[in-house]
Design an enzyme around this catalytic site. Structure first.
Site, PDB file in Angstrom:
ATOM      1  N   HIS A 165      28.108  47.321  51.157  1.00  0.00           N
ATOM      2  CA  HIS A 165      27.026  48.207  49.915  1.00  0.00           C
ATOM      3  C   HIS A 165      25.251  49.361  50.749  1.00  0.00           C
ATOM      4  O   HIS A 165      25.304  49.527  49.936  1.00  0.00           O
ATOM      5  CB  HIS A 165      26.184  47.654  48.507  1.00  0.00           C
ATOM      6  N   ASP A 202      37.014  43.567  48.514  1.00  0.00           N
ATOM      7  CA  ASP A 202      36.756  42.894  47.546  1.00  0.00           C
ATOM      8  C   ASP A 202      36.242  43.433  46.109  1.00  0.00           C
ATOM      9  O   ASP A 202      36.815  44.947  45.846  1.00  0.00           O
ATOM     10  CB  ASP A 202      34.987  43.826  47.836  1.00  0.00           C
ATOM     11  N   HIS A 204      34.153  45.303  44.370  1.00  0.00           N
ATOM     12  CA  HIS A 204      33.159  45.957  44.252  1.00  0.00           C
ATOM     13  C   HIS A 204      33.486  47.331  45.219  1.00  0.00           C
ATOM     14  O   HIS A 204      34.226  46.716  46.206  1.00  0.00           O
ATOM     15  CB  HIS A 204      31.544  45.513  44.086  1.00  0.00           C
ATOM     16  N   ASP A 282      35.326  38.439  44.936  1.00  0.00           N
ATOM     17  CA  ASP A 282      34.752  37.903  43.810  1.00  0.00           C
ATOM     18  C   ASP A 282      36.006  38.731  42.962  1.00  0.00           C
ATOM     19  O   ASP A 282      35.313  38.889  41.851  1.00  0.00           O
ATOM     20  CB  ASP A 282      33.212  39.086  43.604  1.00  0.00           C
TER      21      ASP A 282
END
Length: 356
Positions: A165, A202, A204, A282
């Site tokens: 991120h 991931d 995200h 995740d």
């Protein structure tokens, strides 16, 4: 990097690129590793533990150490053969991050906003640097070194990193430094690599590296993520070469079948010289932030598929552990690494063998 004169102008693109190149070439993060070591990178300094603040964020900040503990306790990995990286210095970070961004990190308040851990804002900066940012800088050093090891050995696993991120200009989502971008920029210069594929699995969206490589055709990005959760960065989504958007509640069978299809598409779309695999856990069923329903066995199979993809393409692969917000993540990652070893996709016994 300039003078205090009001008449000074910013460096030209050519000068800035030359400065970046010189920083990379003078970095100490690429160092020679003894053949007796295996291509698994970890330091006890990766772990964050300070007055309980690590418990105020859902991220398991001792995950990295517990992964290695599982592997060493079970005889899968000899702890004396693990490679310990060097900490990324300010000059290393300046390869990607502007001076202004690094200056902002000297404020506990700014660090608190990025980490989304409000109590950090009340701590003295010296403690934030040593107890919070130092572990992240160590992991950045590990991600950068992993590309060199992968080129030499065929594979490398940084038991940490994957701060997808964070872009050059902006951190977020528990990601302070852009280790993926740094890893690739170092590989361009030091390894003479010109084509890199990022496989980001991931839960995200990897909006940091997507922003950084938005106009760089040397980098091909495949991102498979839950489109209904953070960061909802629609601008960065435009820069994904191969976008696979999942919905909350996606289950293992659908996920793995989709991954097979997408890896086949990627194989036909791009011919990389290095794969950077962001292997967030995740996606696990029950993860409070990922909101997918992938079983532990599904994660192990997922990682095997990606490593097999790289091996079949005869391309070195770097694995970063990235996100994972349950205590069970460490166990699953350790099981996955054990499986990769059993399937001869990595070699935890003889580091002199090239697995390509």
């Amino acid at each position: 990097m300039g003078t205090s004169s009001s008449h000074s102008s910013p460096p030209s693109m050519e000068a800035a690129e030359e400065l970046r190149r010189n920083r990379i070439l003078s970095s100490k993060l690429y160092f020679n590793v003894a053949p007796s070591k295996v291509a698994v990178i970890y330091s006890p300094s990766y772990n964050i533990a300070f007055l309980g603040i690590e418990k105020l964020h859902p991220f398991d900040s001792s995950k990295w150490g517990r992964i290695c503990q599982f592997l060493t306790n079970e005889g899968v990995l000899d702890k004396n053969r693990i490679i310990e990286p060097l900490e990324a210095s300010k000059d290393d970070l300046l390869v990607v991050h502007p001076e202004l961004y690094l200056h902002r990190l000297k404020s506990s308040v700014n660090v608190s906003m990025i980490l989304e851990v409000p109590p950090v804002a009340m701590l003295p900066n010296c403690l934030v640097q040593q107890k919070v940012l130092h572990p992240f800088r160590m992991q950045v050093g590990g991600s950068i070194l992993a590309a060199k090891l992968a080129k030499e050995r065929g594979w490398a696993i940084n038991v940490g990193g994957g701060f997808h991120h964070c872009s050059a200009q902006k951190g977020g989502g528990f990601c302070v430094y852009a280790d993926i971008t740094l890893c690739i920029q170092y590989a361009f210069v030091r390894l003479n690599i010109s084509r890199v594929m990022i496989i980001d699995l991931d839960a995200h969206q990897g909006n940091g590296h997507e922003t950084d490589f938005s106009d760089d055709r040397r980098v091909y990005i495949m991102d498979m993520y839950n489109s209904q959760i953070y960061p909802l960065d629609y601008e960065a989504r435009r820069y994904i070469d191969q976008k696979i958007e999942l919905k909350s509640g996606t289950r293992t069978k659908e996920y793995l079948e989709g991954l097979d299809r997408e890896l086949e598409i990627a194989r036909n779309q791009f011919n990389p010289e290095l794969v950077v695999y962001n292997a967030g856990t995740d996606i696990l069923d029950g993860d409070p932030l990922g909101r997918l329903k992938i079983s532990s066995e599904g994660v192990v199979i997922r990682d095997e598929k990606v490593f097999r993809f790289a091996k079949e393409m005869n391309v070195p692969i770097v694995m970063l552990t990235s996100g994972g917000y349950m205590k069970s993540s460490a166990r699953v990652i350790a099981d996955s690494i054990t499986n990769l070893s059993k399937k001869n996709l990595i070699d935890l016994n003889s580091s002199t063998n090239n697995n390509l």
